[in-house]
Write an enzyme that holds these catalytic residues in place. Structure first.
Site, short mmCIF file in Angstrom:
data_model
loop_
_atom_site.label_atom_id
_atom_site.label_comp_id
_atom_site.label_asym_id
_atom_site.label_seq_id
_atom_site.Cartn_x
_atom_site.Cartn_y
_atom_site.Cartn_z
N GLY A 36 -4.06 3.23 0.85
CA GLY A 36 -4.37 2.44 2.03
C GLY A 36 -3.22 2.29 3.00
CD GLN A 37 2.80 3.76 3.18
OE1 GLN A 37 2.75 4.33 2.08
NE2 GLN A 37 3.95 3.52 3.79
CG ASN B 84 -1.87 -1.16 1.26
OD1 ASN B 84 -2.34 -1.59 0.21
ND2 ASN B 84 -2.16 -1.67 2.44
CG HIS C 114 4.36 -2.14 5.32
ND1 HIS C 114 4.32 -0.80 5.60
CD2 HIS C 114 3.08 -2.54 5.21
CE1 HIS C 114 3.05 -0.40 5.67
NE2 HIS C 114 2.29 -1.45 5.42
P1 5GP Z 1 -0.65 -0.55 5.89
O1 5GP Z 1 -2.12 -0.26 5.98
O2 5GP Z 1 0.19 0.65 6.28
O3 5GP Z 1 -0.28 -1.13 4.56
O4 5GP Z 1 -0.39 -1.72 6.90
C1 5GP Z 1 0.13 -1.54 8.18
C2 5GP Z 1 0.01 -2.86 8.86
O5 5GP Z 1 0.77 -2.83 10.04
C3 5GP Z 1 -1.42 -3.23 9.27
O6 5GP Z 1 -1.80 -4.45 8.64
C4 5GP Z 1 -1.36 -3.34 10.78
O7 5GP Z 1 -2.13 -4.41 11.28
C5 5GP Z 1 0.12 -3.58 11.03
N1 5GP Z 1 0.59 -3.07 12.29
C6 5GP Z 1 0.41 -1.82 12.78
N2 5GP Z 1 1.01 -1.68 13.98
C7 5GP Z 1 1.59 -2.88 14.25
C8 5GP Z 1 2.36 -3.36 15.35
O8 5GP Z 1 2.65 -2.64 16.32
N3 5GP Z 1 2.79 -4.65 15.29
C9 5GP Z 1 2.50 -5.45 14.22
N4 5GP Z 1 2.97 -6.72 14.26
N5 5GP Z 1 1.79 -5.03 13.17
C10 5GP Z 1 1.33 -3.76 13.19
#
Ligand code: 5GP
Ligand code: ZN
Length: 117
Positions: free
Chosen positions: A96-97, A90, A103
């Site tokens: 959606g980030q 994302n 990542h």
């Molecule tokens: P994004 O929406 O930015 O692509 O995804 C961020 C991801 O990071 C989400 O799926 C969320 O569940 C995960 N995430 C956020 N904070 C933490 C955390 O403190 N530990 C872990 N293991 N995952 C996290």
């Protein structure tokens, strides 16, 4: 290599061991761990150890690093017996980030469904 850190970044805190995570893979430049709110039976997150905010901030000379994300995804899928899987990056809020440390999501363990986006 130097690892850049953003002190306010959740994923940098995971890299530093300041926040716990269930680790899946580690090398000098890359860390993978279980997503804290899994969206599938297997949901891993693959990150560079160095803070890079978004895919847009990957420099051309970091193409190999990014390419290795796919190799880590491939190997984790094999290790965790995922016959099929989905990888997603994302980018920016419109994409959606939520966490601004680039990542790759690795999702599997059930039939992937729906349209992308
Ligand atoms: P994004 O929406 O930015 O692509 O995804 C961020 C991801 O990071 C989400 O799926 C969320 O569940 C995960 N995430 C956020 N904070 C933490 C955390 O403190 N530990 C872990 N293991 N995952 C996290
Ligand atoms: Zn970071």
């Amino acid at each position: 290599m130097t690892i850049e850190t953003d002190p306010g970044c959740i994923f940098c805190k995971i890299v530093a061991g300041e926040l716990p995570s269930e680790q899946l893979y580690e090398d000098d430049e890359i860390l993978a761990f279980k997503d804290g709110s899994p969206q599938a039976p297997f949901h891993g997150v693959i990150i560079p150890k160095s803070h890079i905010a978004t895919l847009n901030d990957i420099r051309d000379d970091q193409a190999e690093l990014l390419g290795r994300f796919f190799m880590v995804a491939r190997d984790l899928a094999a290790e965790h017996d995922l016959p099929g899987y989905r990888v997603v990056i994302n980018t920016n809020s419109e994409g959606g980030q939520v966490v601004f440390h680039v990542h790759m999501h690795l999702l599997g363990g059930r039939q992937m469904q729906g349209t992308l986006g």
